[in-house]
Design a protein around this motif. Structure first.
Motif, PDB file in Angstrom:
ATOM      1  N   GLU A   1       1.128  -1.122   0.171  1.00 24.34           N
ATOM      2  CA  GLU A   1      -0.198  -0.079  -0.560  1.00 24.34           C
ATOM      3  C   GLU A   1       0.769   1.517   0.084  1.00 24.34           C
ATOM      4  O   GLU A   1       0.526   2.016  -0.719  1.00 24.34           O
ATOM      5  CB  GLU A   1      -1.049   0.139   1.110  1.00 24.34           C
ATOM      6  CG  GLU A   1      -1.601   1.477   1.588  1.00 24.34           C
ATOM      7  CD  GLU A   1      -2.872   0.849   0.269  1.00 24.34           C
ATOM      8  OE1 GLU A   1      -3.512   2.103   0.123  1.00 24.34           O
ATOM      9  OE2 GLU A   1      -3.303   0.329  -0.325  1.00 24.34           O
ATOM     10  N   SER A   2       1.732   1.256   0.391  1.00 20.34           N
ATOM     11  CA  SER A   2       3.210   2.141   0.855  1.00 20.34           C
ATOM     12  C   SER A   2       3.726   3.147  -0.788  1.00 20.34           C
ATOM     13  O   SER A   2       3.971   3.837  -0.724  1.00 20.34           O
ATOM     14  CB  SER A   2       4.241   1.725   1.528  1.00 20.34           C
ATOM     15  OG  SER A   2       4.783   0.919   0.742  1.00 20.34           O
TER      16      SER A   2
ATOM     17  N   SER B   1       0.059   5.028  -2.162  1.00 18.50           N
ATOM     18  CA  SER B   1      -0.558   5.942  -1.060  1.00 18.50           C
ATOM     19  C   SER B   1       1.360   6.657  -0.502  1.00 18.50           C
ATOM     20  O   SER B   1       1.940   5.658  -0.037  1.00 18.50           O
ATOM     21  CB  SER B   1      -1.823   6.101   0.153  1.00 18.50           C
ATOM     22  OG  SER B   1      -1.498   6.987   0.389  1.00 18.50           O
TER      23      SER B   1
ATOM     24  N   ASP C   1      -1.139   5.790   6.912  1.00 15.35           N
ATOM     25  CA  ASP C   1      -2.740   5.387   7.848  1.00 15.35           C
ATOM     26  C   ASP C   1      -2.648   6.587   8.922  1.00 15.35           C
ATOM     27  O   ASP C   1      -4.529   7.291   9.070  1.00 15.35           O
ATOM     28  CB  ASP C   1      -3.213   4.179   8.223  1.00 15.35           C
ATOM     29  CG  ASP C   1      -3.444   3.376   6.708  1.00 15.35           C
ATOM     30  OD1 ASP C   1      -3.884   3.806   5.989  1.00 15.35           O
ATOM     31  OD2 ASP C   1      -3.630   2.593   6.971  1.00 15.35           O
TER      32      ASP C   1
ATOM     33  N   ASP D   1       5.368  13.581  -4.679  1.00 14.58           N
ATOM     34  CA  ASP D   1       3.782  13.085  -3.757  1.00 14.58           C
ATOM     35  C   ASP D   1       3.073  13.410  -2.508  1.00 14.58           C
ATOM     36  O   ASP D   1       2.472  13.889  -2.427  1.00 14.58           O
ATOM     37  CB  ASP D   1       3.841  11.646  -4.667  1.00 14.58           C
ATOM     38  CG  ASP D   1       3.878  11.554  -5.538  1.00 14.58           C
ATOM     39  OD1 ASP D   1       3.098  12.433  -6.789  1.00 14.58           O
ATOM     40  OD2 ASP D   1       4.122   9.984  -6.180  1.00 14.58           O
TER      41      ASP D   1
ATOM     42  N   ALA E   1       0.608  16.039  -1.103  1.00 17.32           N
ATOM     43  CA  ALA E   1      -0.829  14.895  -0.623  1.00 17.32           C
ATOM     44  C   ALA E   1      -0.735  15.020   1.181  1.00 17.32           C
ATOM     45  O   ALA E   1      -2.343  15.640   1.207  1.00 17.32           O
ATOM     46  CB  ALA E   1      -0.418  13.102  -0.419  1.00 17.32           C
TER      47      ALA E   1
END
Length: 287
Positions: free
Chosen positions: A3-4, A7, A11, A34, A38
């Motif tokens: 997942e890293s 995104s 979390d 990124d 974000a």
């Protein structure tokens, strides 16, 4: 898929320590871009300088907060409040990796103490870049960063490093670099090797290795060589001869006031260091 990779953010609300280019914008990693795009807040050493970087990559910061050495404690409190509200925060400096001879270390400590995660987003670092091309740190290195600006304090700091066996990495500003190198030459000795790196990854990048005895002439040969941001790497001392830093400090003080042989004898009596080793260091200092 991890997942890293998808995104850039964790979390939970976190502080991201983001490395930015030293000069060449192509060194800015996709992950760093990124992450800055974000997060909710970007803390920057100089907001005007950092805004140019953000503009170059079409990054629209939701909030840009100044964090520099004069307001770090106050800004840290604001950042912890942001984290408590569930926001993600990024820390950047003018160039390179934050919190390494730049603001950020106290912020990181306070954020950790408050129970929040601090995550590194690796990238450019002037010290590591210089070390990678110096070729004189095979046995390890010690990062010193900026020495004191005042002459006597700088010389005292260098005296404590005279027996350091690992290569030593210093940062220095252009208006002090020649005086700093002159002090290194006097304290470390003319034969010790120095690697000079200036303006790394920028248009006028220049690197050179030489004995300290030649460093003054190297700067004098071209006025432009004293411009820019510097990393200085000095080769470590040879194997110890039983003379520790305290004995050398005593010897240095005595040499300022007494003949060489008298200073050596007194330093040996006061510190218990071997007279032969002290005599060799005294001769080197006098040279």
């Amino acid at each position: 898929m991890n997942e890293s990779i998808v995104s850039p953010l964790l979390d939970m609300p976190s502080l991201y320590v983001v490395a930015t280019p030293l000069g060449n914008l192509r060194d800015f990693s996709p992950r760093a871009r990124d992450t800055l795009a974000a997060v909710d807040v970007i803390a920057a050493e100089d907001t005007r300088h950092s805004q140019r970087l953000l503009n170059a990559f079409d990054i629209h910061a939701r909030r840009l907060l100044a964090l520099h050495r004069h307001n770090e404690q106050q800004a840290a409190g604001q950042i912890i409040e942001c984290l408590a509200q569930g926001q993600h925060v990024a820390l950047i400096t003018d160039a390179g990796t934050p919190a390494i001879s730049d603001p950020g270390a106290r912020l990181v400590a306070r954020v950790r103490e408050a129970g929040y995660t601090v995550s590194p987003v690796p990238g450019a670092c002037a010290a590591v870049a210089a070390l990678s091309v110096a070729g004189i740190a095979e046995g390890g290195f010690r990062f010193i960063g900026f020495l004191p600006a005042k002459t006597q304090s700088r010389r005292s700091a260098l005296m404590t490093l005279i027996n350091e066996r690992d290569a030593m990495v210093f940062y220095e500003a252009p208006h002090r670099v020649e005086a700093c190198v002159a002090d290194m030459t006097e304290i470390f000795g003319e034969v010790r090797e120095i690697f000079i790196a200036r303006e790394l990854s920028k248009l006028h990048e220049e690197t050179a290795a030489m004995p300290l005895a030649r460093a003054g002439a190297w700067f004098a040969a071209d006025a432009n060589r004293a411009r820019g941001e510097f990393v200085l790497i000095v080769r470590g001392a040879d194997a110890p001869d039983g003379v520790d830093a305290n004995a050398l400090r005593v010897l240095g003080l005595l040499l300022d006031e007494l003949p060489l042989k008298t200073a050596v004898c007194l330093a040996a009596e006061i510190t218990g260091a071997p007279r032969k080793g002290l005599y060799a260091h005294a001769l080197e200092q006098r040279r």
